[in-house]
Design an enzyme around this catalytic site. Structure first.
Site, mmCIF file in Angstrom:
data_model
loop_
_atom_site.group_PDB
_atom_site.id
_atom_site.type_symbol
_atom_site.label_atom_id
_atom_site.label_comp_id
_atom_site.label_asym_id
_atom_site.label_seq_id
_atom_site.Cartn_x
_atom_site.Cartn_y
_atom_site.Cartn_z
ATOM 1 N N LYS A 273 0.795 -1.076 0.166
ATOM 2 C CA LYS A 273 0.240 0.219 0.048
ATOM 3 C C LYS A 273 0.480 1.511 -0.242
ATOM 4 C CE LYS A 273 -4.178 -1.342 2.860
ATOM 5 N NZ LYS A 273 -4.876 -1.622 1.789
ATOM 6 N N ARG A 347 -10.198 -11.698 2.650
ATOM 7 C CA ARG A 347 -10.864 -12.698 1.744
ATOM 8 C C ARG A 347 -10.352 -13.411 2.208
ATOM 9 N NH1 ARG A 347 -11.958 -9.691 -3.684
ATOM 10 N NH2 ARG A 347 -11.455 -8.381 -2.305
HETATM 11 N N1 BES Z 1 -8.007 -3.812 4.578
HETATM 12 C C1 BES Z 1 -7.822 -3.419 3.356
HETATM 13 C C2 BES Z 1 -9.896 -2.302 3.522
HETATM 14 C C3 BES Z 1 -10.380 -1.583 3.548
HETATM 15 C C4 BES Z 1 -9.791 -0.274 3.287
HETATM 16 C C5 BES Z 1 -10.454 -1.631 5.381
HETATM 17 C C6 BES Z 1 -9.443 1.157 4.119
HETATM 18 C C7 BES Z 1 -10.086 0.066 5.848
HETATM 19 C C8 BES Z 1 -10.274 0.909 5.146
HETATM 20 C C9 BES Z 1 -8.484 -4.171 2.357
HETATM 21 O O1 BES Z 1 -7.053 -5.666 3.090
HETATM 22 C C10 BES Z 1 -7.707 -4.465 1.246
HETATM 23 O O2 BES Z 1 -6.587 -3.856 1.197
HETATM 24 N N2 BES Z 1 -9.006 -3.761 0.297
HETATM 25 C C11 BES Z 1 -7.925 -4.086 -1.248
HETATM 26 C C12 BES Z 1 -8.962 -4.805 -1.548
HETATM 27 C C13 BES Z 1 -8.290 -4.526 -3.276
HETATM 28 C C14 BES Z 1 -6.631 -5.176 -3.828
HETATM 29 C C15 BES Z 1 -9.194 -5.277 -4.319
HETATM 30 C C16 BES Z 1 -8.936 -2.416 -1.562
HETATM 31 O O3 BES Z 1 -9.674 -2.022 -0.625
HETATM 32 O O4 BES Z 1 -8.065 -1.629 -1.705
HETATM 33 MN MN MN Z 2 -5.613 -5.683 1.924
#
Ligand code: BES
Ligand code: MN
Ligand code: ZN
Length: 493
Positions: A273, A347
């Protein structure tokens, strides 16, 4: 804080600060306000006019009573229009008052239950508001920054009758669990590791007489949790798969599994990230914190349902041992998954947790997860998205959320989007395209739920707050705890 109820006349209630919620359209007619105004020789309405206090939501008016009331200070709290008051607002008003009381150094805080919500249900919400409004995560603050809470006694003033001790006791249990979840979430990831999560779960089990099983990496391996273990393999922190069980004294009416996403830090893994998106990712275990805290509250209140709280806890880190893009994982259910984004880790952990839960042959499975940024785009920061393979169950869950005053909204599991998860070399990929991202995450999980009635709650938005609002401060909110308790240990009418 000691909570108690009374039905003395408002003007006579002895306290350091008395907060009185005011509906904008009832301000001038309210018999309660008129009585206070009379005792203060017309000062309330005079000051309100001068300060343009009209009872709008969020508006407050503070005044000293100079011995003319039992209370030293009076605080009017705007509630907006009557009739349409949302339950969350009832918590907010009581929270606003206790914050003012603490700021004023008050020891005894009195709160007038608003008209239309002076019953036990209203008293419970008000008491939750007071306890949660006073919550602070201050263990890392020092000196003046760590202002101690001054309120030790809280009086809830009913209109006709005093609120019951049972309603206040219920509020204390629920607010205590919400605060516990908040503190787990607010704790830095360096502290709240998967092993620490397991320690907290053991404390909850000991306190409430729950059975507990904590599975280490070797036992997860024996069970074939290939997805969960892949997420954990980049971290030097050992994963912990936590399973708590509440068994009712009499024969259980049904068996329900509550699964929480327990990623104690989500760096994104090799699909790293950007720094700004990673900054708050200690909150990625909010679902796990909620189910661990909630099962304690459910046990404290008592339920006729057998309840299981399950949390697959791990970090998601990049390293030489991290799982990679293009890897094919074998899930506990046997399905294979090709990884096209290591940041879609939640997931994977939940898929194996759902399979583990299904081995318990439950009647219902719920999962709570900070799963996607896409759900925050769809619903904003205050509302959770709810997806399910069983509409009737989803409806019952949403009704409980409404009764608990938590914002949740149904989202469709659009079948057509499943094509986004097709893989050439495995049964599925772990991510689809950008648009519909919350739904494809739900569709991925549905593959593991199979025929078991299942509800998925994506609480990426409301799990944490960037600003203080009502009864929630900045940081972890403890979202979903109140609804779980409402759903599994409802207040008896
Ligand atoms: N933990 C994150 C989602 C999240 C985002 C929680 C903002 C709280 C606040 C999750 O694991 C994630 O990174 N999701 C990705 C999915 C994508 C890679 C398909 C996302 O939402 O960008
Ligand atoms: Mn994630
Ligand atoms: Zn995550």
């Amino acid at each position: 804080m000691r909570l108690s109820g009374t039905n003395s006349a408002l003007a006579d209630v002895v306290s350091d600060l008395l907060a009185v919620p005011v509906h904008a359209d009832r301000f001038k007619e309210s018999a309660a306000i008129r009585a206070l105004d009379e005792r203060l020789n017309g000062l309330v309405y005079k000051l309100a006019a001068e300060e343009r206090f009209e009872g709008k939501p969020g508006q407050t008016l503070a005044l000293h009573t100079h011995g003319k009331l039992g209370a030293q200070r009076l605080l009017l709290v705007g509630m907006g229009k009557s009739g349409a008051t949302e339950l969350a607002e009832l918590r907010h008003a009581a929270a606003t008052g206790v914050r003012a009381a603490n700021a004023a150094g008050a020891r005894c805080y009195a709160y007038a239950l608003p008209e239309g919500a002076a019953d036990d249900a209203g008293a419970q919400l008000a008491a939750e508001g007071v306890l949660l409004g006073a919550y602070r995560f201050d263990r890392y603050l020092s000196g003046d920054a760590k202002r101690p809470e001054t309120v030790v006694e809280v009086l809830f003033v009913g209109a006709d009758s005093a609120p019951s001790a049972a309603a206040l006791a219920r509020a204390e249990i629920i607010a205590g669990a919400v605060a516990q979840a908040r503190s787990m979430i607010n704790e830095p990831a360096a502290e709240m590791t998967p092993s620490k999560m397991a320690d907290v779960a053991r404390e909850v089990a000991a306190k409430h007489g729950l059975a507990i099983d904590v599975l280490d990496r070797a036992r997860c391996h024996e069970l074939g949790m290939g997805m969960f273990l892949a997420v954990s393999q980049g971290s030097i922190e050992e994963p912990r798969f936590i399973h708590l069980t509440y068994t009712p004294k009499a024969k259980a009416t049904r068996r329900v599994c509550l699964i929480g996403k327990g990623v104690t830090f989500d760096s994104g893994g090799l699909s790293l990230k950007p720094s700004a998106s990673m900054e708050d990712m200690k909150i990625d275990m909010s679902g796990a914190a909620a189910v661990i805290a909630a099962i304690g509250a459910i046990a404290a209140i008592g339920s006729d349902v057998e309840v299981h709280a399950i949390a697959a806890c791990t970090e998601n880190m990049p390293s030489g041992s991290a799982y990679k893009l293009g890897d094919v994982l074998r899930s506990m259910a046997g399905k294979t998954v090709e990884i096209n984004n290591t940041d879609a880790e939640g997931r994977l952990t939940l898929g194996d947790a759902i399979t583990y839960a299904r081995r318990l042959e439950p009647d219902e499975i719920f999962d709570f997860a900070t799963l996607t940024g896409a759900i925050v785009v769809a619903l904003g920061p205050y509302t959770a998205g709810v997806m399910s393979n069983t509409p009737a169950l989803s409806d019952r869950w949403l009704a409980a959320a409404k009764a608990a005053g938590e914002a949740m909204w149904p989202m469709p599991l659009v079948d057509r989007l499943k094509e986004q998860l097709k893989s050439d070399i495995a049964d599925m990929k772990n991510t689809g395209e950008r648009y519909g991202g919350a739904i494809t995450a739900g569709l991925f999980l549905r593959e593991f739920a199979g025929e078991t009635p299942w509800v998925h709650v994506d609480l990426a938005g409301p799990a944490s707050a960037t600003k203080q609002q009502g009864a929630t401060g900045k940081g972890g909110t403890g979202f979903a705890v109140a609804t779980m308790v409402e759903y599994l240990a409802p207040r008896r009418a």
